[in-house]
Design an enzyme around this catalytic site. Structure first.
Site, PDB file in Angstrom:
ATOM      1  N   LYS A  90      24.190  38.727  39.769  1.00  0.00           N
ATOM      2  CA  LYS A  90      24.250  38.081  38.447  1.00  0.00           C
ATOM      3  C   LYS A  90      24.343  36.556  38.515  1.00  0.00           C
ATOM      4  O   LYS A  90      23.789  35.863  37.666  1.00  0.00           O
ATOM      5  CB  LYS A  90      25.449  38.609  37.657  1.00  0.00           C
ATOM      6  N   ASP A 139      26.684  40.303  28.203  1.00  0.00           N
ATOM      7  CA  ASP A 139      28.011  40.900  28.431  1.00  0.00           C
ATOM      8  C   ASP A 139      29.019  40.505  27.349  1.00  0.00           C
ATOM      9  O   ASP A 139      29.861  41.322  26.950  1.00  0.00           O
ATOM     10  CB  ASP A 139      28.557  40.517  29.814  1.00  0.00           C
TER      11      ASP A 139
HETATM   12  P1  NAP Z   1      34.134  40.257  39.788  1.00  0.00           P
HETATM   13  O1  NAP Z   1      33.369  39.049  39.392  1.00  0.00           O
HETATM   14  O2  NAP Z   1      34.093  40.756  41.188  1.00  0.00           O
HETATM   15  O3  NAP Z   1      35.685  40.007  39.360  1.00  0.00           O
HETATM   16  C1  NAP Z   1      36.678  40.956  39.707  1.00  0.00           C
HETATM   17  C2  NAP Z   1      37.982  40.614  38.987  1.00  0.00           C
HETATM   18  O4  NAP Z   1      38.926  41.674  39.244  1.00  0.00           O
HETATM   19  C3  NAP Z   1      38.650  39.313  39.472  1.00  0.00           C
HETATM   20  O5  NAP Z   1      39.347  38.729  38.394  1.00  0.00           O
HETATM   21  C4  NAP Z   1      39.637  39.866  40.519  1.00  0.00           C
HETATM   22  O6  NAP Z   1      40.765  39.017  40.728  1.00  0.00           O
HETATM   23  C5  NAP Z   1      40.095  41.132  39.867  1.00  0.00           C
HETATM   24  N1  NAP Z   1      40.628  42.103  40.844  1.00  0.00           N
HETATM   25  C6  NAP Z   1      39.909  42.809  41.735  1.00  0.00           C
HETATM   26  N2  NAP Z   1      40.737  43.588  42.488  1.00  0.00           N
HETATM   27  C7  NAP Z   1      42.010  43.336  42.043  1.00  0.00           C
HETATM   28  C8  NAP Z   1      43.293  43.795  42.413  1.00  0.00           C
HETATM   29  N3  NAP Z   1      43.448  44.709  43.397  1.00  0.00           N
HETATM   30  N4  NAP Z   1      44.363  43.341  41.755  1.00  0.00           N
HETATM   31  C9  NAP Z   1      44.229  42.417  40.749  1.00  0.00           C
HETATM   32  N5  NAP Z   1      43.035  41.930  40.353  1.00  0.00           N
HETATM   33  C10 NAP Z   1      41.932  42.377  40.992  1.00  0.00           C
HETATM   34  O7  NAP Z   1      33.668  41.550  38.906  1.00  0.00           O
HETATM   35  P2  NAP Z   1      33.071  41.523  37.423  1.00  0.00           P
HETATM   36  O8  NAP Z   1      31.587  41.455  37.495  1.00  0.00           O
HETATM   37  O9  NAP Z   1      33.818  40.531  36.630  1.00  0.00           O
HETATM   38  O10 NAP Z   1      33.416  43.016  36.934  1.00  0.00           O
HETATM   39  C11 NAP Z   1      34.760  43.426  36.700  1.00  0.00           C
HETATM   40  C12 NAP Z   1      34.736  44.857  36.186  1.00  0.00           C
HETATM   41  O11 NAP Z   1      34.081  44.890  34.914  1.00  0.00           O
HETATM   42  C13 NAP Z   1      33.948  45.820  37.099  1.00  0.00           C
HETATM   43  O12 NAP Z   1      34.630  47.053  37.140  1.00  0.00           O
HETATM   44  C14 NAP Z   1      32.612  45.983  36.365  1.00  0.00           C
HETATM   45  O13 NAP Z   1      32.000  47.237  36.614  1.00  0.00           O
HETATM   46  C15 NAP Z   1      33.084  45.891  34.922  1.00  0.00           C
HETATM   47  N6  NAP Z   1      32.023  45.467  33.988  1.00  0.00           N
HETATM   48  C16 NAP Z   1      31.743  46.300  32.972  1.00  0.00           C
HETATM   49  C17 NAP Z   1      30.784  45.953  32.054  1.00  0.00           C
HETATM   50  C18 NAP Z   1      30.501  46.895  30.914  1.00  0.00           C
HETATM   51  O14 NAP Z   1      29.471  46.720  30.242  1.00  0.00           O
HETATM   52  N7  NAP Z   1      31.369  47.865  30.640  1.00  0.00           N
HETATM   53  C19 NAP Z   1      30.074  44.742  32.161  1.00  0.00           C
HETATM   54  C20 NAP Z   1      30.406  43.871  33.233  1.00  0.00           C
HETATM   55  C21 NAP Z   1      31.378  44.268  34.145  1.00  0.00           C
HETATM   56  P3  NAP Z   1      40.733  37.810  41.834  1.00  0.00           P
HETATM   57  O15 NAP Z   1      40.074  36.650  41.146  1.00  0.00           O
HETATM   58  O16 NAP Z   1      42.158  37.594  42.137  1.00  0.00           O
HETATM   59  O17 NAP Z   1      39.943  38.315  43.004  1.00  0.00           O
END
Ligand code: NAP
Length: 281
Positions: A72, A109
């Site tokens: 992305k 999003d």
């Molecule tokens: P990303 O850029 O990898 O960000 C991950 C986030 O989760 C960061 O804030 C990270 O914190 C936090 N995190 C991960 N593991 C953690 C833990 N063990 N404890 C505390 N915080 C933790 O991922 P993303 O693209 O933003 O996506 C996040 C989620 O949203 C995913 O599950 C994705 O599938 C979902 N999503 C859903 C949709 C939908 O349409 N429903 C759309 C987009 C994304 P740090 O900064 O501390 O690493």
């Protein structure tokens, strides 16, 4: 499924890996329900092949493609043009191939998050406190969308505080009418009545993950949106419901962002219920 012919327009989703993506199923259902002559296919694109694959979309006459993990952010650099939201979020989840072959990057999003809430509760972010948990791509989209929709205050809570601070810094410059704050922990009374709480971390995908926040600290009339959609009901959603809070699940957000992409490509009206049913079947 209707027959694919020489006139069928092509759409896809680029990811690596991509075999677990739910997008082909929900898009196929919506395309069929709307009677559109389009086909939506998974595109497994390794990171080192991304630029080649993106150029290939135009070369092969695709109308567009969704973009998912891990592309992305990298794909934004490869666009000829970015929508204001994609530029501000710094990530693209929807590529539009214009008739002259130019590539436009969009991000649906934020629409997915706030469109799902609006659809299920009738509420908009205007004038509210919005707590965004996380500071990754989904959180950036949520914070940007909240400010764009006139939120009074965006409060960021993330495991790595520095990332939340960087995000607040970026958006405070470009969205001066919204107040941005970073917190380490939420206490009762920190959020105004009617707040939105947007859970945008990946916590909840694994069974032994801790809860991202304590629902007991949220205002009783808050609306909670969960981004995680696998599993469809996370422990956080369960805990929020047990506390009597209004919730919107990750599938609703997934459907809303996907429907928006399809509307941008086809200019047709897309049936969200059909997409949801396809995901649940
Ligand atoms: P990303 O850029 O990898 O960000 C991950 C986030 O989760 C960061 O804030 C990270 O914190 C936090 N995190 C991960 N593991 C953690 C833990 N063990 N404890 C505390 N915080 C933790 O991922 P993303 O693209 O933003 O996506 C996040 C989620 O949203 C995913 O599950 C994705 O599938 C979902 N999503 C859903 C949709 C939908 O349409 N429903 C759309 C987009 C994304 P740090 O900064 O501390 O690493």
């Amino acid at each position: 499924m209707s027959a694919i012919t020489g006139r069928t327009r092509l759409l896809g989703v680029m990811g690596w890996p991509v075999e677990h993506s739910r997008s082909p199923i929900m898009h196929a259902a919506a395309i069929q329900a709307a009677g559109l002559d389009y086909a939506y296919v998974p595109l497994a694109v390794a990171p080192e092949k991304l630029a080649e694959a993106v150029r290939g979309l135009a070369a092969m006459g695709f109308r567009g493609s969704n973009v998912t993990i891990p592309h992305k952010v990298a794909v934004a650099e490869l666009m000829d043009e970015l929508s204001p939201a994609a530029r501000q979020i710094g990530a693209v989840n929807t590529i539009v191939v214009e008739p002259d072959g130019r590539l436009r990057g969009e991000n649906t999003d934020a629409y997915g998050a706030f469109g799902a809430i609006k659809n299920q509760t009738g509420r908009s972010a205007q004038g509210r406190d919005v707590l965004v948990i996380g500071a990754g791509g989904a959180a950036r989209a949520a914070a940007c969308g909240a400010a764009e929709r006139g939120a009074q205050r965006v409060i960021l809570l993330n495991r790595t505080r520095e990332k939340a601070e960087a995000l607040a810094h970026d958006f405070a410059q470009s969205c001066p009418e919204t107040e941005f704050a970073v917190i380490d922990q939420l206490a009762p009374g920190n959020l105004a009545p009617g707040a939105f709480i947007l859970q945008m971390t990946s916590l909840g995908m694994k069974g032994d993950d801790p809860l991202p926040a304590d629902p007991g600290t949220f205002p009783k009339d808050a609306v909670v949106l969960e981004a995680v959609y696998a599993p469809p009901v996370t422990p956080f959603l369960q805990a929020c419901r047990a506390n009597g809070l209004r919730t919107v699940d990750g599938l609703a957000m997934l459907v809303a962002q996907g429907a928006r992409s399809l509307e941008i490509w086809t200019e047709a009206t897309i049936d969200r219920e059909v997409m949801r049913e396809a995901l649940e079947s």
